[in-house]
Design a protein around this motif. Structure first.
Motif, PDB file in Angstrom:
ATOM      1  N   THR A 256       0.824  -1.214   0.000  1.00  0.00           N
ATOM      2  CA  THR A 256       0.000   0.000   0.000  1.00  0.00           C
ATOM      3  C   THR A 256       0.857   1.263   0.000  1.00  0.00           C
ATOM      4  O   THR A 256       0.414   2.313   0.450  1.00  0.00           O
ATOM      5  CB  THR A 256      -0.927   0.007   1.231  1.00  0.00           C
ATOM      6  OG1 THR A 256      -0.111  -0.062   2.425  1.00  0.00           O
ATOM      7  CG2 THR A 256      -1.878  -1.178   1.192  1.00  0.00           C
TER       8      THR A 256
ATOM      9  N   SER B 152       4.150  -2.259   4.684  1.00  0.00           N
ATOM     10  CA  SER B 152       3.105  -3.059   4.049  1.00  0.00           C
ATOM     11  C   SER B 152       3.671  -4.209   3.227  1.00  0.00           C
ATOM     12  O   SER B 152       2.928  -5.110   2.809  1.00  0.00           O
ATOM     13  CB  SER B 152       2.233  -2.174   3.157  1.00  0.00           C
ATOM     14  OG  SER B 152       2.960  -1.714   2.015  1.00  0.00           O
TER      15      SER B 152
ATOM     16  N   CYS C  41       6.038  -0.457  -2.212  1.00  0.00           N
ATOM     17  CA  CYS C  41       6.642  -0.346  -0.879  1.00  0.00           C
ATOM     18  C   CYS C  41       7.163   1.054  -0.606  1.00  0.00           C
ATOM     19  O   CYS C  41       7.906   1.256   0.359  1.00  0.00           O
ATOM     20  CB  CYS C  41       7.794  -1.334  -0.749  1.00  0.00           C
ATOM     21  SG  CYS C  41       7.409  -3.027  -1.215  1.00  0.00           S
TER      22      CYS C  41
END
Length: 298
Positions: A1, A6, A26
């Motif tokens: 995300t 994430s 990333c």
């Protein structure tokens, strides 16, 4: 995300299991994903599977585990044809990635392939780097701290393009045999790639001499089997080492039908402590000679 946090091990493992084209969001900076388990390809996904790190992603085995696994004959990964050893899928490509600290030790992973293990389908490596990967220290036919391949559809070659294996002493890949590339009965197209400072540390060769555990051949590349062709073009293979045969390349075609071709490449300072056919290379093929085209082998 879009954030480093994430990009987790769990997210990557799930993405590989799902197949298809896998990319990473990333954030704008380089990121390392340390795997808590090996990412495994399922054979009924794809058939095209592409893992693209965008030049920013490093996948780490943390010195504890294999990083990536594909095996068309592993029932746990789903059998999809009656001839698992010779099927055209999955077709796996890894590109723009760095693989570090992959590890395979012990009986469960005795074939090698600490960063990547492949059996069957098709496989390609593009613009990727392999550092500090390690597989079993001894054994007559274990190999591929970086990449181990044991078959490809219809004998078609594995492509390795614009990729780096090792590069400095502290980045060395290490294995009993072939810490860069290792294979059984598999052809290769190795293009515009670099292999330096890798080390085949087994001892006793293959078959293993009496009283020895075996191994120690192919400081960069180890190829064994019957009919297969290895073509190295536009590549640099320097400062690798083998305790036994082929400080750079060990190439044995058991039925003498294979062929080793070195083209537009430089092979230098690849000591073979035990035996070699020409400097840094041990070859048994149709004429027990290396076909060298516009290359330096010394």
């Amino acid at each position: 995300t879009g954030t480093p946090d994430s990009c987790t091990s769990a997210a990557f493992v799930a993405a590989v299991a799902g197949g298809g084209v896998i990319t990473f969001d990333c954030g704008p900076d380089a990121v390392t994903i340390t795997l808590e388990e090996t990412a495994k390809v399922f054979n009924d996904t794809g058939p095209e599977i592409v893992i693209d790190g965008g030049g920013l992603v490093t996948l780490s085995g943390a010195g504890q585990r294999r990083i990536l696994y594909m095996n068309t004959c592993d029932e746990a990964q789903v059998w999809t044809t009656a001839a698992c050893q010779n099927q055209d899928h999955p077709r796996l490509t890894v590109q723009n990635l760095t693989f570090v600290d992959g590890m395979t030790q012990g009986a469960e992973t005795e074939d090698g392939g600490a960063a990547i293990f492949v059996r069957g389908g098709r496989f390609k490596v593009v613009n990727s780097r392999f550092f500090r990967n390690r597989c079993n220290d001894v054994g007559p036919d274990v190999g591929g701290a970086s990449v181990r391949v044991t078959s490809q559809f219809d004998g078609l070659p594995v492509y390795v393009v614009n990729s780096t294996f090792g590069g400095a002493p502290e980045l060395a890949n290490v294995c009993s045999n072939g810490p860069g590339l290792s294979s059984i009965g598999t052809s290769w197209e190795v293009l515009n790639s670099v292999f330096t400072h890798n080390d085949a540390i087994g001892n006793g060769a293959n078959p293993a001499r009496d009283g020895s555990p075996g191994g120690g051949s192919g400081g960069a590349i180890y190829n064994d089997g019957n009919r297969f062709v290895t073509h190295v073009c536009g590549s640099i293979i320097t400062d690798n080492h083998a305790n036994e045969g082929g400080g750079a390349i060990f190439f044995v075609s058991n039925d003498r039908s294979g062929e080793l071709i070195i083209e537009d490449s430089t092979l230098q300072r690849n000591p073979s402590d035990g035996f070699e056919t020409v400097p840094g290379i041990f070859v048994l093929d149709d004429d027990d000679m290396v076909e060298s085209i516009n290359s330096t082998i010394e």
